[in-house]
Design a protein around this motif. Structure first.
Motif, mmCIF file in Angstrom:
data_model
loop_
_atom_site.group_PDB
_atom_site.id
_atom_site.type_symbol
_atom_site.label_atom_id
_atom_site.label_comp_id
_atom_site.label_asym_id
_atom_site.label_seq_id
_atom_site.Cartn_x
_atom_site.Cartn_y
_atom_site.Cartn_z
ATOM 1 N N GLY A 21 3.393 -9.508 -18.748
ATOM 2 C CA GLY A 21 2.450 -8.411 -18.905
ATOM 3 C C GLY A 21 2.822 -7.411 -19.976
ATOM 4 O O GLY A 21 2.106 -6.442 -20.215
ATOM 5 N N CYS A 22 3.930 -7.625 -20.637
ATOM 6 C CA CYS A 22 4.409 -6.733 -21.690
ATOM 7 C C CYS A 22 4.353 -7.501 -23.016
ATOM 8 O O CYS A 22 4.742 -8.665 -23.070
ATOM 9 N N SER A 23 3.857 -6.867 -24.066
ATOM 10 C CA SER A 23 3.772 -7.577 -25.344
ATOM 11 C C SER A 23 5.164 -7.970 -25.824
ATOM 12 O O SER A 23 6.174 -7.348 -25.456
ATOM 13 N N LEU A 24 5.200 -8.979 -26.652
ATOM 14 C CA LEU A 24 6.457 -9.448 -27.219
ATOM 15 C C LEU A 24 7.160 -8.321 -27.971
ATOM 16 O O LEU A 24 8.364 -8.110 -27.822
ATOM 17 N N LEU A 25 6.405 -7.563 -28.758
ATOM 18 C CA LEU A 25 6.986 -6.478 -29.543
ATOM 19 C C LEU A 25 7.552 -5.383 -28.637
ATOM 20 O O LEU A 25 8.675 -4.912 -28.848
ATOM 21 N N MET A 26 6.803 -4.993 -27.621
ATOM 22 C CA MET A 26 7.271 -3.951 -26.708
ATOM 23 C C MET A 26 8.517 -4.408 -25.955
ATOM 24 O O MET A 26 9.459 -3.640 -25.772
ATOM 25 N N SER A 27 8.528 -5.673 -25.546
ATOM 26 C CA SER A 27 9.699 -6.216 -24.854
ATOM 27 C C SER A 27 10.923 -6.169 -25.749
ATOM 28 O O SER A 27 12.018 -5.810 -25.302
ATOM 29 N N MET A 28 10.744 -6.524 -27.023
ATOM 30 C CA MET A 28 11.867 -6.484 -27.966
ATOM 31 C C MET A 28 12.391 -5.061 -28.095
ATOM 32 O O MET A 28 13.593 -4.823 -28.034
ATOM 33 N N GLU A 29 11.478 -4.106 -28.267
ATOM 34 C CA GLU A 29 11.896 -2.710 -28.414
ATOM 35 C C GLU A 29 12.615 -2.212 -27.166
ATOM 36 O O GLU A 29 13.646 -1.542 -27.271
ATOM 37 N N GLY A 43 -2.084 -4.166 -33.664
ATOM 38 C CA GLY A 43 -2.722 -5.349 -34.232
ATOM 39 C C GLY A 43 -3.425 -5.131 -35.555
ATOM 40 O O GLY A 43 -4.091 -6.028 -36.054
ATOM 41 N N GLY A 44 -3.265 -3.959 -36.159
ATOM 42 C CA GLY A 44 -4.010 -3.672 -37.375
ATOM 43 C C GLY A 44 -3.236 -3.738 -38.676
ATOM 44 O O GLY A 44 -3.834 -3.852 -39.734
ATOM 45 N N CYS A 45 -1.910 -3.699 -38.628
ATOM 46 C CA CYS A 45 -1.155 -3.601 -39.892
ATOM 47 C C CYS A 45 -0.534 -4.918 -40.355
ATOM 48 O O CYS A 45 -0.246 -5.088 -41.531
ATOM 49 N N GLY A 46 -0.269 -5.839 -39.448
ATOM 50 C CA GLY A 46 0.303 -7.130 -39.811
ATOM 51 C C GLY A 46 1.808 -7.155 -39.962
ATOM 52 O O GLY A 46 2.386 -8.207 -40.248
ATOM 53 N N MET A 47 2.494 -6.045 -39.761
ATOM 54 C CA MET A 47 3.952 -5.989 -39.950
ATOM 55 C C MET A 47 4.709 -6.925 -39.013
ATOM 56 O O MET A 47 5.736 -7.481 -39.381
ATOM 57 N N TYR A 57 1.741 -18.720 -24.618
ATOM 58 C CA TYR A 57 1.495 -17.283 -24.618
ATOM 59 C C TYR A 57 -0.013 -17.048 -24.608
ATOM 60 O O TYR A 57 -0.798 -17.960 -24.877
ATOM 61 N N ILE A 58 -0.391 -15.830 -24.275
ATOM 62 C CA ILE A 58 -1.779 -15.416 -24.448
ATOM 63 C C ILE A 58 -1.764 -14.292 -25.473
ATOM 64 O O ILE A 58 -0.738 -13.633 -25.669
ATOM 65 N N SER A 59 -2.886 -14.109 -26.144
ATOM 66 C CA SER A 59 -2.927 -13.054 -27.151
ATOM 67 C C SER A 59 -4.210 -12.258 -27.045
ATOM 68 O O SER A 59 -5.239 -12.768 -26.598
ATOM 69 N N LYS A 60 -4.110 -11.014 -27.433
ATOM 70 C CA LYS A 60 -5.274 -10.145 -27.524
ATOM 71 C C LYS A 60 -5.808 -10.232 -28.948
ATOM 72 O O LYS A 60 -5.194 -10.844 -29.818
ATOM 73 N N ARG A 61 -6.932 -9.587 -29.181
ATOM 74 C CA ARG A 61 -7.574 -9.605 -30.492
ATOM 75 C C ARG A 61 -6.618 -9.100 -31.578
ATOM 76 O O ARG A 61 -5.933 -8.100 -31.401
ATOM 77 N N MET A 62 -6.585 -9.848 -32.690
ATOM 78 C CA MET A 62 -5.765 -9.499 -33.847
ATOM 79 C C MET A 62 -6.660 -9.344 -35.068
ATOM 80 O O MET A 62 -7.675 -10.028 -35.173
ATOM 81 N N SER A 63 -6.267 -8.495 -35.980
ATOM 82 C CA SER A 63 -7.027 -8.298 -37.207
ATOM 83 C C SER A 63 -7.081 -9.599 -38.003
ATOM 84 O O SER A 63 -6.039 -10.184 -38.314
ATOM 85 N N VAL A 82 0.813 -10.380 -28.480
ATOM 86 C CA VAL A 82 1.192 -11.622 -27.806
ATOM 87 C C VAL A 82 1.929 -11.315 -26.510
ATOM 88 O O VAL A 82 2.821 -10.468 -26.478
ATOM 89 N N PHE A 83 1.547 -12.046 -25.451
ATOM 90 C CA PHE A 83 2.134 -11.875 -24.130
ATOM 91 C C PHE A 83 2.647 -13.237 -23.653
ATOM 92 O O PHE A 83 1.843 -14.136 -23.392
#
Length: 102
Positions: A21-29, A43-47, A57-63, A82-83
């Motif tokens: 339930g936590c995004s991959l990025l948030m989990s890493m942080e 999801g808007g900058c692409g970094m 995994y499941i993913s939410k809307r990405m730019s 990504v989750f």
């Protein structure tokens, strides 16, 4: 209790635990690991573009400016959207232009 998944970042020889339930990025942080670039977190900058090599995994809307449908089919996604659904193997810090052209 939330499930935990191991995420291996093969091009940095690092790993961290991702919570269900936590995004991959948030989990890493939250883990204190530095293995994926951090940008807008929405999801808007692409970094935080990564390639998922192995794992579901499941993913939410990405730019679509940063992740085309073709990219997504090849496992290229934004870590902030990504989750994990199981343990993942990924690559991070990708050179976006060279990947999109292949």
């Amino acid at each position: 209790m939330a499930k935990r998944y191991q995420v291996e970042v093969i091009n940095h020889q690092r790993s961290f635990t991702a919570l269900e339930g936590c995004s991959l990025l948030m989990s890493m942080e939250r883990s204190g690991t530095q293995a994926i670039k951090v940008g807008c977190r929405g999801g808007g900058c692409g970094m935080c573009k990564i390639r998922v090599i192995k794992g579901r995994y499941i993913s939410k809307r990405m730019s679509r400016a940063h992740v085309s449908e073709s990219d997504e089919q090849r496992g290229l996604v934004l870590a902030c959207r990504v989750f994990p659904q199981e343990d993942l193997t990924i690559e991070s810090d990708l050179i976006v232009d060279s990947i999109s052209e292949k």
